[in-house]
Design a protein around this motif. Structure first.
Motif, PDB file in Angstrom:
ATOM      1  N   GLY A   1       0.846  -1.049   0.080  1.00 30.54           N
ATOM      2  CA  GLY A   1       0.030   0.037   0.100  1.00 30.54           C
ATOM      3  C   GLY A   1       0.764   1.241  -0.070  1.00 30.54           C
ATOM      4  N   PRO A   2       0.135   2.344  -0.170  1.00 31.37           N
ATOM      5  CA  PRO A   2      -1.078   2.848  -0.303  1.00 31.37           C
ATOM      6  C   PRO A   2      -1.624   2.708  -1.531  1.00 31.37           C
ATOM      7  N   VAL A   3      -2.913   2.783  -1.828  1.00 28.15           N
ATOM      8  CA  VAL A   3      -3.674   2.782  -2.979  1.00 28.15           C
ATOM      9  C   VAL A   3      -4.332   4.043  -3.446  1.00 28.15           C
ATOM     10  N   ALA A   4      -3.925   4.119  -4.714  1.00 24.42           N
ATOM     11  CA  ALA A   4      -4.268   5.430  -5.743  1.00 24.42           C
ATOM     12  C   ALA A   4      -5.326   4.698  -6.823  1.00 24.42           C
ATOM     13  N   GLY A   5      -5.323   3.481  -6.849  1.00 28.96           N
ATOM     14  CA  GLY A   5      -5.960   2.655  -8.229  1.00 28.96           C
ATOM     15  C   GLY A   5      -6.770   1.630  -7.545  1.00 28.96           C
ATOM     16  N   PRO A   6      -8.128   1.535  -7.304  1.00 28.60           N
ATOM     17  CA  PRO A   6      -8.840   2.628  -7.809  1.00 28.60           C
ATOM     18  C   PRO A   6      -8.941   3.996  -7.033  1.00 28.60           C
ATOM     19  N   ILE A   7      -9.182   5.088  -7.711  1.00 23.82           N
ATOM     20  CA  ILE A   7      -9.453   6.079  -7.304  1.00 23.82           C
ATOM     21  C   ILE A   7     -10.788   6.401  -7.109  1.00 23.82           C
ATOM     22  N   GLY A   8     -11.606   5.838  -7.570  1.00 28.46           N
ATOM     23  CA  GLY A   8     -13.078   5.729  -7.355  1.00 28.46           C
ATOM     24  C   GLY A   8     -13.979   6.309  -8.515  1.00 28.46           C
ATOM     25  N   ARG A   9     -13.472   5.908  -9.948  1.00 26.08           N
ATOM     26  CA  ARG A   9     -14.207   6.090 -10.831  1.00 26.08           C
ATOM     27  C   ARG A   9     -15.746   6.010 -10.652  1.00 26.08           C
ATOM     28  N   SER A  10     -16.197   4.724 -10.056  1.00 25.31           N
ATOM     29  CA  SER A  10     -17.453   4.543 -10.047  1.00 25.31           C
ATOM     30  C   SER A  10     -17.719   4.367  -8.227  1.00 25.31           C
ATOM     31  N   PRO A  11     -19.000   4.917  -7.647  1.00 27.23           N
ATOM     32  CA  PRO A  11     -18.872   4.800  -6.380  1.00 27.23           C
ATOM     33  C   PRO A  11     -19.087   3.485  -5.907  1.00 27.23           C
TER      34      PRO A  11
ATOM     35  N   GLN B   1       1.971  11.277   1.753  1.00 27.33           N
ATOM     36  CA  GLN B   1       2.150  11.265   3.268  1.00 27.33           C
ATOM     37  C   GLN B   1       2.171   9.897   3.589  1.00 27.33           C
ATOM     38  N   THR B   2       1.579   8.840   3.375  1.00 26.01           N
ATOM     39  CA  THR B   2       1.689   7.582   3.609  1.00 26.01           C
ATOM     40  C   THR B   2       2.830   7.055   3.338  1.00 26.01           C
ATOM     41  N   VAL B   3       3.273   7.287   2.164  1.00 27.77           N
ATOM     42  CA  VAL B   3       4.516   6.778   1.561  1.00 27.77           C
ATOM     43  C   VAL B   3       5.793   7.367   2.541  1.00 27.77           C
TER      44      VAL B   3
ATOM     45  N   CYS C   1       4.430   0.462  -1.207  1.00 27.91           N
ATOM     46  CA  CYS C   1       4.227  -0.007  -2.833  1.00 27.91           C
ATOM     47  C   CYS C   1       2.963   0.685  -2.939  1.00 27.91           C
ATOM     48  N   ALA C   2       3.061   1.644  -3.962  1.00 29.04           N
ATOM     49  CA  ALA C   2       1.834   2.513  -4.578  1.00 29.04           C
ATOM     50  C   ALA C   2       1.102   1.368  -5.494  1.00 29.04           C
ATOM     51  N   LYS C   3      -0.184   1.228  -5.408  1.00 27.25           N
ATOM     52  CA  LYS C   3      -0.820   0.287  -6.189  1.00 27.25           C
ATOM     53  C   LYS C   3      -2.127   1.041  -6.433  1.00 27.25           C
ATOM     54  N   HIS C   4      -2.995   0.506  -7.402  1.00 28.89           N
ATOM     55  CA  HIS C   4      -2.473  -0.721  -8.797  1.00 28.89           C
ATOM     56  C   HIS C   4      -2.403   0.175  -9.699  1.00 28.89           C
ATOM     57  N   PHE C   5      -1.368   0.058 -10.340  1.00 30.17           N
ATOM     58  CA  PHE C   5      -0.977   0.931 -11.273  1.00 30.17           C
ATOM     59  C   PHE C   5      -1.361   0.454 -12.887  1.00 30.17           C
ATOM     60  N   VAL C   6      -2.184   0.905 -13.492  1.00 34.51           N
ATOM     61  CA  VAL C   6      -3.242   2.136 -13.318  1.00 34.51           C
ATOM     62  C   VAL C   6      -4.557   1.818 -14.208  1.00 34.51           C
TER      63      VAL C   6
ATOM     64  N   ASP D   1       2.624  11.809  -7.464  1.00 35.87           N
ATOM     65  CA  ASP D   1       2.815  12.508  -6.042  1.00 35.87           C
ATOM     66  C   ASP D   1       3.667  11.430  -5.048  1.00 35.87           C
ATOM     67  N   ALA D   2       3.040   9.976  -5.277  1.00 39.68           N
ATOM     68  CA  ALA D   2       3.804   8.828  -4.647  1.00 39.68           C
ATOM     69  C   ALA D   2       5.484   8.791  -5.054  1.00 39.68           C
ATOM     70  N   ILE D   3       5.638   9.085  -6.475  1.00 42.21           N
ATOM     71  CA  ILE D   3       7.188   8.858  -6.924  1.00 42.21           C
ATOM     72  C   ILE D   3       7.802  10.128  -6.279  1.00 42.21           C
ATOM     73  N   ARG D   4       7.262  11.230  -6.433  1.00 39.90           N
ATOM     74  CA  ARG D   4       7.954  12.545  -5.866  1.00 39.90           C
ATOM     75  C   ARG D   4       8.268  12.276  -4.448  1.00 39.90           C
ATOM     76  N   ALA D   5       7.402  11.459  -3.538  1.00 37.85           N
ATOM     77  CA  ALA D   5       7.649  11.125  -2.111  1.00 37.85           C
ATOM     78  C   ALA D   5       8.682  10.171  -2.136  1.00 37.85           C
ATOM     79  N   GLY D   6       9.195   9.541  -3.229  1.00 38.56           N
ATOM     80  CA  GLY D   6      10.181   8.578  -3.322  1.00 38.56           C
ATOM     81  C   GLY D   6       9.853   6.965  -2.899  1.00 38.56           C
ATOM     82  N   VAL D   7       8.653   7.004  -3.294  1.00 33.35           N
ATOM     83  CA  VAL D   7       7.888   5.393  -3.005  1.00 33.35           C
ATOM     84  C   VAL D   7       8.991   4.490  -3.755  1.00 33.35           C
ATOM     85  N   GLY D   8       9.201   3.149  -2.993  1.00 33.44           N
ATOM     86  CA  GLY D   8      10.273   2.387  -3.545  1.00 33.44           C
ATOM     87  C   GLY D   8       9.631   1.336  -4.358  1.00 33.44           C
ATOM     88  N   SER D   9       8.377   1.180  -4.421  1.00 35.46           N
ATOM     89  CA  SER D   9       7.797  -0.056  -5.305  1.00 35.46           C
ATOM     90  C   SER D   9       6.316   0.430  -5.894  1.00 35.46           C
TER      91      SER D   9
END
Ligand SMILES: *[C@@H]1O[C@H](CO)[C@@H](O)[C@H](O)[C@H]1NC(C)=O
Ligand SMILES: *[C@@H]1O[C@H](CO)[C@@H](O)[C@H](O)[C@H]1NC(C)=O
Ligand SMILES: *[C@@H]1O[C@H](CO)[C@@H](O)[C@H](O)[C@H]1NC(C)=O
Ligand SMILES: *[C@@H]1O[C@H](CO)[C@@H](O)[C@H](O)[C@H]1NC(C)=O
Ligand SMILES: *[C@@H]1O[C@H](CO)[C@@H](O)[C@H](O)[C@H]1NC(C)=O
Ligand SMILES: *[C@@H]1O[C@H](CO)[C@@H](O)[C@H](O)[C@H]1NC(C)=O
Ligand SMILES: *[C@@H]1O[C@H](CO)[C@@H](O)[C@H](O)[C@H]1NC(C)=O
Ligand SMILES: *[C@@H]1O[C@H](CO)[C@@H](O)[C@H](O)[C@H]1NC(C)=O
Ligand SMILES: *[C@@H]1O[C@H](CO)[C@@H](O)[C@H](O)[C@H]1NC(C)=O
Ligand SMILES: *[C@@H]1O[C@H](CO)[C@@H](O)[C@H](O)[C@H]1NC(C)=O
Ligand SMILES: *[C@@H]1O[C@H](CO)[C@@H](O)[C@H](O)[C@H]1NC(C)=O
Length: 870
Positions: free
Chosen positions: A152-162, A184-186, A197-202, A245-253
């Motif tokens: 984690g953390p998760v940005a996909g889904p972002i919530g296209r459908s409720p 912030q979480t990263v 691990c920022a997921k799920h791309f994308v 944003d996760a990448i700018r924060a230096g996310v490792g995976s």
């Protein structure tokens, strides 16, 4: 075996083998395509934040043999070791196997760990510090269990459908709020020593049809996973944004996803991984596959995948697209050696960046059992020893969890019944207030909706160490206050309930919920994604009944997103409505804190509460629409999801995005803008170095034979070795022998220096560094006009002004504590990215000529102040 492991093992076949449903026989469609983009970018030795890690990783990887490098890249197979995924070790250099483990809300399938509020509930705090502290606490717990990468953390889904089943795992439908949640979480997790691990791309926006096996289990005969067809502009302005944003924060995976994008699988889509992720966004860490999301060997290697999870082709085949095959592919020249070196380098650099060393705490738990002693290699049932040390990693995280959930509880309506002040008599109604009779972890991977809802279901869950029910916390508080207290913890006792809430002096608090989760579990016909937007277990009837009998009815909602409140929200007998999201282990204490005013609510809804389902626009695809081929989900709505869609359609809402009440009141005044001296945007120019290789390797196949004399072959374990020096036999692939030229796209193996993209960061992960220049600083005064201290979440929205732009988009916010009568200044910043649109011609961010207006307000529709940006 523990229940949680069982359900995961069964995966898509959890539903009894059904006969295939007839799918719409429509003729084959003209489907979206994804352009090839090669070669796969190699690490940049000078990338900001990575340079030191690069040197350490280079030293380490240069000492490795090919088999050792391959070991790092390939999981040992499903249930091969203790974690949900582990790669091979490098015993010669003292590197133990890296452990990749769920979940985004805490450690899954362990014990003596905490169960945190969901990402979505955390987003509702709009509090950067709490987001960071949650990440840090989860990272510390994971580290204490021996986890290397917490998934984690998760940005996909972002919530296209409720209805999206896993929306609650992520943060918000808005890319800026989600991006800040991600960053912030990263930072928190990685500062604590665990790789994020920022997921799920994308474009992983629905559960239905994400995996064919799962779909077959539900009776749908589809040959490929669904394709999310996303245009370039929408990709940049919405779906890619929080990953940047996760990448700018230096996310490792980063984890690539099950779904296809433009009909190319997420883990072998070169445009996604090579172009967008590694080139444009300059991602320096490693890409791991979602579990069973890898479908090819050499093709996924050159398309940018760096780690195969859990390593086997499918669970428990004992075979792998990588492992032996990757060793062979390098030896026979199909996959360039530099690509495997780069995979190993990225993995080790992430480890060094986050931990500085290869020393790691021992893995102290087994995902597959709660027994203290058992086999380390679960599927092989080998290596009997202590596998669960029951290490308590919780520290005092319970109080943080309580605080986040209370500060993430949105007060949607309050006609004066709240905060409670020593009420004479409290009647708590509804199953959602009580405990699951089977215990808080009573359902496998939380795949049920029994008792109070603290989290959704699936792999994104953690074991509750305890779960404070609203009933127990409110009763304790009532006793303390001398109130009378009774509860009816079922939705199906109308007579008793009526008798109770019709009494004099009653404050009735009704708890209702809706649930969702991951696609491999079907709860009441919801295959991950919700099948509707109404409350579960007759919740609407329960609320309607209680409020028809009692004129002081308070409603508390535990849901993974919006539900339709249209039929009852404005009943005057309903004196308050609160959304408590998915609060985690301290649920009851958190809601009590808000109901009694120990916490003055300031949370804001991270999504819109609409009047009808139709008003949300983009929907889940519930039935295959492309015959037996990949279902096609066209993201034709573009960036218009949630509030952007409601605003575009001029649709009325019950409670808009960003909305939430307080027990005090605030006034907004005095907006000002200051332009910063950021220079002109200059596209990135220049070239990378040529692809480096590290160390050397033997080309003699006999050097890669399984070292029988050193250790025994573990059943179904994935190794980097060959069984025989006959390459074709060793590969066990009937098609063995194809050369790179024959089956890889042009340039897939190029190693020459490559030009940087103009939009890319060069040395700066996250994209061109000038995108993050501050262009304007906006200030406004916020005054607490009530009589008690409170917190306020002023929000900065922007109108980009173009005909295709949303009415307004969120760009910044803060959560400010203000004493009664006091005025505090809100400061917000607008970066170049904030002011830009993605220009598909230029392939870059461009600030349009349209007039830009900034708004400061208390929600997306209460824009108190505005100012034009000149
Ligand atoms: C998908 O196709 C659209 C339309 O051709 C294009 O704009 C977009 O860049 C493509 N995206 C990917 C990842 O292939
Ligand atoms: C690969 O990893 C396994 C354990 O997962 C280990 O037994 C083996 O020695 C490793 N091979 C090399 C070459 O390091
Ligand atoms: C190598 O990969 C192919 C698929 O590309 C697979 O069929 C085969 O079983 C794999 N071999 C090994 C040894 O895992
Ligand atoms: C090289 O090895 C890979 C992986 O086993 C295989 O797919 C490919 O067909 C081989 N190619 C040649 C030319 O031997
Ligand atoms: C768990 O951690 C403790 C303390 O670090 C250590 O003594 C113990 O051996 C570990 N147990 C396992 C099974 O790794
Ligand atoms: C309780 O109810 C009775 C009967 O309606 C009423 O007279 C009394 O004032 C109420 N007391 C409180 C504290 O609400
Ligand atoms: C919506 O789904 C829930 C959960 O499956 C179910 O309880 C409810 O009856 C459904 N609502 C409608 C209107 O069908
Ligand atoms: C609502 O009340 C009616 C009438 O008493 C009853 O038939 C129905 O079962 C009740 N439903 C719920 C969910 O309480
Ligand atoms: C409000 O509650 C009272 C009972 O206290 C009831 O008589 C009345 O019908 C309710 N009103 C509505 C709109 O449900
Ligand atoms: C790699 O190079 C070193 C130094 O030149 C040499 O000692 C070693 O034998 C080589 N290893 C292999 C596997 O070729
Ligand atoms: C390699 O050998 C091991 C041990 O004999 C066996 O279990 C495994 O199935 C073999 N793998 C292949 C691809 O032949």
């Amino acid at each position: 075996m523990k229940a949680s492991a069982l359900s995961c093992l069964l995966g898509g076949t959890l539903v009894a083998a059904a006969t295939f449903n007839p799918v719409d026989k429509i003729h084959k469609r003209d489907v979206a395509k994804s352009d090839p983009y090669y070669p796969s970018p190699w690490m940049n030795p000078e990338a900001d934040g990575w340079a030191e890690a690069y040197i350490q990783a280079k030293d380490f990887v240069s000492q490795l043999t090919l088999a050792e490098k391959v070991n790092l890249t390939t999981g040992v197979g499903w249930q091969g070791e203790q974690c949900v995924g582990q790669v091979g070790a490098i015993p010669r250099l003292g590197l133990r196997s890296l452990c990749m483990h769920d979940a985004p809300i805490g450690v899954r399938g362990s014990d003596y760990n905490s169960a945190f509020p969901s990402g979505q509930t955390t987003a509702a705090t709009w509090d950067r510090v709490l987001m960071y502290r949650r990440g840090f606490a989860m990272g510390s717990e994971a580290k204490g269990k021996g986890i290397t990468v917490l998934l984690g953390p998760v940005a996909g889904p972002i919530g296209r459908s409720p209805e999206g089943g896993r929306n609650w795992e992520g943060f918000s439908v808005d890319p800026v709020l989600t991006g800040i949640g991600m960053a912030q979480t990263v930072s928190g997790m990685q500062d604590a020593g665990t790789i994020a691990c920022a997921k799920h791309f994308v474009g992983n926006e629905q559960e239905n049809f994400r995996q064919t096996g799962e779909s077959h289990g539900y009776g749908y005969d589809i040959a490929e996973s669904l394709s999310s067809n996303i245009d370039d502009k929408t990709m940049h302005e919405l779906y890619l944004w929080p990953f940047a944003d996760a990448i700018r924060a230096g996310v490792g995976s980063i984890m690539c996803s099950y779904t296809q994008v433009n009909n190319s699988y997420g883990c072998q889509n070169s445009k996604l991984l090579n172009n967008l992720l590694k080139d444009e966004l300059g991602f320096q860490g490693f890409v791991m596959s979602d579990w069973q999301a890898q479908h090819t060997g050499a093709a996924s290697a050159v398309a940018g995948l760096d780690m195969s999870m859990p390593g086997d082709t499918e669970f428990n085949t004992g075979l792998s697209y990588w492992g032996t095959n990757l060793t062979l592919a390098v030896l026979n020249g199909t996959v360039p050696a530099y690509r495997v070196d780069d995979m190993a380098l990225r993995i080790m650099a992430a480890l060094f960046k986050v931990r500085g060393t290869i020393d790691m705490d021992p893995i102290n738990f087994s995902f597959w059992t709660s027994d203290t002693y058992g086999p380390v290699h679960w599927v092989a049932q080998e290596g009997y020893q202590e596998i669960n040390s029951h290490v308590d990693v919780r520290e005092d995280h319970g109080s943080l969890i309580r605080e986040i959930a209370a500060k993430g509880t949105v007060l949607l309506k309050n006609t004066g019944s709240l905060p409670l002040k020593k009420p004479k008599f409290i009647a708590v109604i509804g199953e959602d207030a009580g405990s699951n009779p089977n215990g808080p972890n009573g359902c496998s991977d939380h795949g049920c909706d029994d008792g109070t809802l603290g989290m959704g279901w699936g792999s994104g869950t953690a074991t509750f160490p305890y779960l404070v029910s609203p009933d127990s916390a409110l009763q304790a508080r009532a006793i303390q206050d001398g109130s009378r207290y009774e509860s009816v913890l079922t939705n199906y006792a109308p007579d008793k309930t009526k008798a109770l809430v019709s009494q004099a002096n009653v404050t009735a608090i009704v708890f209702v919920n809706a649930d969702s989760g991951e696609g491999y579990i079907n709860v009441d016909g919801n295959m991950g994604d919700r099948k509707n937007l109404t409350l579960w277990k007759n919740g609407d009837d329960l609320v309607k009944n209680v409020s028809s009998w009692c004129d002081n009815t308070i409603v508390v909602l535990h849901t993974p997103g919006p539900v339709l409140l249209t039929e009852w929200y404005d009943n005057p007998n309903i004196t308050a409505i609160l959304w408590a999201g998915m609060p985690g282990q301290e649920s009851g204490n958190s809601i009590a804190d808000v109901l009694y005013g120990n916490v003055n609510p300031a949370a804001r809804s991270p999504f819109t509460w609409g009047k009808t389902r139709e008003d949300y626009g983009a929907d889940i695809l519930y039935k295959p629409n492309n015959g037996g081929d990949a279902p096609q989900v066209d993201f034709t709505e573009g960036v218009f999801i949630d509030y952007r869609q409601f605003d575009k359609a001029g649709a009325e809402v019950l409670y808009e995005f960003g909305y939430g009440l307080s027990y005090t009141t605030f006034e907004y005044s005095n907006i000002k803008v200051e332009k910063s001296g950021a220079g002109k945007y200059t596209p990135t120019v220049g070239k990378t170095d040529a692809a480096p290789t590290f160390g050397n390797y033997s080309e003699d196949l006999s050097d890669y034979l399984f070292p029988k004399d050193e250790f025994p072959y573990i059943y179904q374990y994935i190794y980097p070795y060959l069984n025989t020096t006959d390459a074709k036999k060793a590969s066990a692939d009937p098609h063995y022998g194809q050369t790179a030229e024959e089956f890889l796209p042009p340039h897939a193996t190029d190693s020459d220096a490559q030009p940087y993209l103009r939009s890319s960061g060069g040395n700066s992960p996250g994209g061109n560094r000038q995108l993050y220049d501050i262009m304007y600083t906006i200030t406004a005064d916020i005054t607490n006009t009530g009589s008690i201290v409170g917190e306020e979440v002023p929000q900065l929205y922007l109108s980009l002004g173009g005909p295709d732009d949303p009415k307004v988009v969120l760009r910044d916010f803060d959560r400010l504590r203000i004493d009664p009568g006091q005025t505090t200044q809100f400061t917000a910043r607008l970066t170049r990215r904030d002011l830009s649109n993605w220009d598909t011609e230029a392939q870059d961010w461009v600030i349009s000529d349209h007039k830009k207006i900034a708004y400061v307000g208390r929600s997306s529709r209460k824009l108190d102040l505005q100012i034009e940006l000149a």
